[in-house]
Design an enzyme around this catalytic site. Sequence first.
Site, short mmCIF file in Angstrom:
data_model
loop_
_atom_site.label_atom_id
_atom_site.label_comp_id
_atom_site.label_asym_id
_atom_site.label_seq_id
_atom_site.Cartn_x
_atom_site.Cartn_y
_atom_site.Cartn_z
N GLN A 100 -68.80 4.50 38.75
CA GLN A 100 -67.63 5.39 38.62
C GLN A 100 -67.49 5.82 37.15
OE1 GLN A 100 -63.46 4.21 38.88
NE2 GLN A 100 -63.12 5.79 40.43
N TYR A 178 -55.92 10.16 35.29
CA TYR A 178 -56.79 10.12 34.12
C TYR A 178 -57.27 11.54 33.75
CZ TYR A 178 -56.36 5.13 34.86
OH TYR A 178 -55.84 3.88 35.01
N ARG A 225 -63.59 11.12 43.29
CA ARG A 225 -62.31 10.54 43.69
C ARG A 225 -61.18 11.43 43.21
NH1 ARG A 225 -59.94 4.27 43.43
NH2 ARG A 225 -59.51 4.36 45.66
N GLY A 316 -60.21 -2.77 48.24
CA GLY A 316 -60.11 -3.22 46.85
C GLY A 316 -59.71 -4.68 46.72
N ARG A 317 -58.40 -4.93 46.69
CA ARG A 317 -57.91 -6.28 46.41
C ARG A 317 -58.45 -7.36 47.35
NH1 ARG A 317 -52.07 -3.65 45.57
NH2 ARG A 317 -53.12 -2.24 47.03
C1 FNR Z 1 -57.82 -0.65 40.83
N1 FNR Z 1 -58.07 0.66 41.23
C2 FNR Z 1 -58.98 1.43 40.56
N2 FNR Z 1 -59.26 2.70 40.96
C3 FNR Z 1 -60.23 3.42 40.37
O1 FNR Z 1 -60.48 4.56 40.77
N3 FNR Z 1 -60.95 2.89 39.34
C4 FNR Z 1 -60.72 1.65 38.86
O2 FNR Z 1 -61.42 1.20 37.95
C5 FNR Z 1 -59.68 0.89 39.46
N4 FNR Z 1 -59.35 -0.35 39.00
C6 FNR Z 1 -58.47 -1.14 39.69
C7 FNR Z 1 -58.27 -2.46 39.28
C8 FNR Z 1 -57.43 -3.28 40.01
C9 FNR Z 1 -57.25 -4.68 39.56
C10 FNR Z 1 -56.78 -2.79 41.16
C11 FNR Z 1 -55.92 -3.68 41.99
C12 FNR Z 1 -56.98 -1.49 41.54
C13 FNR Z 1 -57.52 1.14 42.52
C14 FNR Z 1 -58.41 0.66 43.68
O3 FNR Z 1 -59.66 1.32 43.65
C15 FNR Z 1 -57.76 0.94 45.06
O4 FNR Z 1 -57.47 2.31 45.16
C16 FNR Z 1 -56.50 0.13 45.27
O5 FNR Z 1 -56.68 -1.21 44.88
C17 FNR Z 1 -56.03 0.20 46.72
O6 FNR Z 1 -56.93 -0.43 47.58
P1 FNR Z 1 -56.62 -1.91 48.17
O7 FNR Z 1 -56.67 -2.85 47.02
O8 FNR Z 1 -55.25 -1.85 48.78
O9 FNR Z 1 -57.70 -2.15 49.20
C1 8K6 Z 2 -57.50 1.68 36.70
C2 8K6 Z 2 -57.27 0.58 35.75
C3 8K6 Z 2 -56.51 -0.48 36.38
C4 8K6 Z 2 -56.22 -1.61 35.45
C5 8K6 Z 2 -55.55 -2.74 36.12
C6 8K6 Z 2 -54.61 -2.30 37.18
C7 8K6 Z 2 -53.92 -3.46 37.82
C8 8K6 Z 2 -53.19 -3.01 39.03
C9 8K6 Z 2 -52.52 -4.11 39.78
C10 8K6 Z 2 -52.20 -3.69 41.19
C11 8K6 Z 2 -50.77 -3.40 41.44
C12 8K6 Z 2 -50.55 -2.34 42.47
C13 8K6 Z 2 -49.32 -1.53 42.20
C14 8K6 Z 2 -49.45 -0.10 42.62
C15 8K6 Z 2 -48.89 0.84 41.61
C16 8K6 Z 2 -49.68 2.07 41.47
C17 8K6 Z 2 -49.64 2.68 40.10
C18 8K6 Z 2 -50.75 2.28 39.23
#
Ligand code: FNR
Ligand code: 8K6
Length: 347
Positions: A100, A178, A225, A316-317
């Site tokens: 990415q 971004y 994306r 993701g998570r």
């Molecule tokens: C993310 N997400 C994210 N999205 C992206 O386009 N590039 C990234 O580097 C990241 N980094 C990132 C880190 C962390 C810790 C989280 C929790 C999320 C968003 C991620 O790709 C995804 O859209 C969300 O986490 C929602 O999917 P889940 O977690 O509900 O399956």
């Molecule tokens: C893309 C860089 C991400 C860096 C760490 C992000 C940590 C996110 C933790 C998840 C919490 C979800 C809450 C959803 C709010 C959406 C707005 C960002």
Amino acid sequence: MHQHLFQPITLSKTLSLKNRIAMAPLTRCMAGPGLVPTQTMADYYARRADVGLIISEATIIRADAQGYPNVPGIWSTAQIEGWQRVTDAVHANDGVMFCQLWHVGRVSHQIFHGTRPVSASAIGLNERIPRMPGLTYPVPRALSAGEIEQLIEDYATAAANARAAGFDGVEIHGANGYLLDQFLHYASNHRDDEFGGTPENMVRFPLAVIDAVIDAVGADRVGLRLSPGAYAHMSEDKRDKAVFELLLSELEKRNLAYLHVGIFDDSMTFESLDGLQSSVFLRQNYKGNFIGCGSYTAAQADASIASGAHDMVAIGRPLIANPDYVSRVQQGEALVDYDADMLNTLV
Ligand code: FNR
Ligand code: 8K6
């Protein structure tokens, strides 16, 4: 169980995937000195190679693209060699992996690279920097037309570097507020030149990046994306919808490997999209391969593929919490719940 999730899919003329689960891009802030990917990262990704497609954590294309500590890069020889170790480990486990490509634009701070952050316009974010206590985002500087040209080249170089590092393709990060997204929304783009003011102008830079990346690695190896609904680092504007409609009609002509929605919770709806979810809006305006995302369980993901809402779903998570997510889902075993404390280690 979950028969749709485990159907293979042909993404493009060069890429066939063994199932319809993608690992969502997940920033982990664990790169080594010089923003070089580590062996620990190689092991982490290799453990998840049984998903159909791994999308790497967002990877910065050059120094001023950085907005978080210890995120990996893809411009230096050492970074390319570090990623080669990662892709070798994933391929050894029969995985497929995209990189990415990321520039955060105004979601940055000079502490990361010593220069003032850049964006479409000089409009700051009124937020604190996550995990950097006490720091707020500075007002960015608007990019000149010449600097935009340079950035287009830098995206193409990063894409070529990703292929040199063994990635099977690249996902252009045009989502989540971004840099590219900052050109696509009226809240962050107030330009009065050929890059702002109308949908035609607002899509010009993102489309030029997409075309340059296609030239570098081939459309069959390019994903994108997008977040048409403003939910992260961005405010909504009713006029945004027309910008995304135009962008999507242009994308239809380009035969990308896939389009992927950027959202945390796909049940969110947006007034600016006539009350639709981002994913529904994208699906209505784009006929190619489409990856859904955003708080999906395996059962919900399976049903959404069955209904035709998505061709694949990115998880993701749950994949942070369960390196063996695919086998657990396949065997019907319970999953470990995600906890934010899990972000402190790479397992
Ligand atoms: C993310 N997400 C994210 N999205 C992206 O386009 N590039 C990234 O580097 C990241 N980094 C990132 C880190 C962390 C810790 C989280 C929790 C999320 C968003 C991620 O790709 C995804 O859209 C969300 O986490 C929602 O999917 P889940 O977690 O509900 O399956
Ligand atoms: C893309 C860089 C991400 C860096 C760490 C992000 C940590 C996110 C933790 C998840 C919490 C979800 C809450 C959803 C709010 C959406 C707005 C960002």
